[in-house]
Write a protein that holds these residues in place. Structure first.
Motif, short mmCIF file in Angstrom:
data_model
loop_
_atom_site.label_atom_id
_atom_site.label_comp_id
_atom_site.label_asym_id
_atom_site.label_seq_id
_atom_site.Cartn_x
_atom_site.Cartn_y
_atom_site.Cartn_z
N HIS A 295 0.82 -1.22 0.00
CA HIS A 295 0.00 0.00 0.00
C HIS A 295 0.86 1.27 0.00
O HIS A 295 0.43 2.30 -0.47
CB HIS A 295 -0.98 -0.01 1.18
N VAL A 296 2.08 1.18 0.52
CA VAL A 296 2.99 2.33 0.51
C VAL A 296 3.36 2.69 -0.93
O VAL A 296 3.37 3.87 -1.30
CB VAL A 296 4.25 2.05 1.36
N VAL A 297 3.64 1.67 -1.74
CA VAL A 297 3.98 1.91 -3.14
C VAL A 297 2.79 2.54 -3.86
O VAL A 297 2.94 3.51 -4.61
CB VAL A 297 4.43 0.60 -3.84
N ASP A 298 1.60 2.00 -3.63
CA ASP A 298 0.40 2.56 -4.27
C ASP A 298 0.17 4.01 -3.87
O ASP A 298 -0.14 4.86 -4.71
CB ASP A 298 -0.84 1.73 -3.90
N LYS A 299 0.32 4.29 -2.59
CA LYS A 299 0.10 5.65 -2.11
C LYS A 299 1.15 6.61 -2.70
O LYS A 299 0.82 7.72 -3.14
CB LYS A 299 0.16 5.68 -0.58
N PHE B 73 10.67 4.23 -10.40
CA PHE B 73 9.24 4.16 -10.07
C PHE B 73 8.60 2.94 -10.72
O PHE B 73 7.80 2.23 -10.10
CB PHE B 73 8.51 5.43 -10.49
N LEU B 74 8.94 2.68 -11.97
CA LEU B 74 8.40 1.51 -12.67
C LEU B 74 8.86 0.23 -11.98
O LEU B 74 8.07 -0.71 -11.81
CB LEU B 74 8.82 1.51 -14.14
N LEU B 75 10.10 0.18 -11.56
CA LEU B 75 10.64 -0.99 -10.86
C LEU B 75 9.86 -1.25 -9.57
O LEU B 75 9.45 -2.38 -9.28
CB LEU B 75 12.12 -0.78 -10.56
N LEU B 76 9.64 -0.19 -8.80
CA LEU B 76 8.87 -0.34 -7.56
C LEU B 76 7.45 -0.84 -7.84
O LEU B 76 6.95 -1.75 -7.17
CB LEU B 76 8.79 1.00 -6.82
N GLN B 77 6.81 -0.25 -8.82
CA GLN B 77 5.44 -0.65 -9.15
C GLN B 77 5.41 -2.08 -9.69
O GLN B 77 4.51 -2.85 -9.36
CB GLN B 77 4.83 0.32 -10.16
N ALA B 78 6.39 -2.44 -10.51
CA ALA B 78 6.44 -3.80 -11.06
C ALA B 78 6.66 -4.83 -9.95
O ALA B 78 6.05 -5.91 -9.99
CB ALA B 78 7.54 -3.90 -12.11
#
Length: 162
Positions: free
Chosen positions: A3-7, A143-148
């Motif tokens: 949820h931290v990544v989403d936020k 950012f893409l890496l974190l989301q992936a």
């Protein structure tokens, strides 16, 4: 952690939306001053491209988050949720994550070289500090890496539960 990544990505999306609004205002102002008043600015035109870069590079992860990226949906939509999760896992492991690592690795040297050389626009009246916009490349892929990674974990959980 997920949820931290989403936020975080939600706030990056808000920032990107503000930059996009500024880009629209900038383009209208630049076009108006050029065509109505015959007064153009190289710096304004370059700033438009820089804002466009911000929007594109910072939106990649957001696009992945909302599953709005390019894919052959005519096949994917017909698959079961378990198969879709498996395809997402394979895509992340063999395409998105390695590509992100590669671009981050290469991009950091790219930005550093630009910073050390004090790279600026070659056009008279153009913008200085080209390294700032070049820094968006590795940043966008971080950012893409974190989301992936977040999506990978979610898809693994989904795949195991189905």
């Amino acid at each position: 952690m997920l949820h931290v990544v989403d936020k975080f990505m939600k706030y990056v999306a808000y920032l990107t939306a503000v930059i996009l609004a500024l880009l629209v205002v900038l383009v209208v102002f630049d076009a108006t001053s050029r065509y109505l008043f015959s007064h153009g600015s190289t710096a304004l035109q370059e700033l438009e491209w820089h804002f466009f870069d911000v929007v594109i590079l910072l939106s990649i992860a957001f696009t992945l988050r909302y599953n709005a990226h390019v894919r052959v949906d005519i096949f994917y939509d017909r698959f079961s949720p378990k198969t879709q999760a498996f395809i997402n896992i394979v895509s992340a492991l063999f395409f998105v994550l390695p590509l992100s690592f590669l671009i981050i690795y290469i991009g950091i040297d790219f930005v550093e070289m630009s910073f050390v050389q004090h790279e600026a626009s070659s056009d008279p009246g153009g913008l200085k500090y080209r390294w700032i916009v070049k820094a968006l490349m590795p940043l966008g892929f971080i950012f893409l890496l974190l989301q992936a990674l977040k999506e990978l974990i979610s898809d693994i959980k989904k795949w195991k539960s189905l």
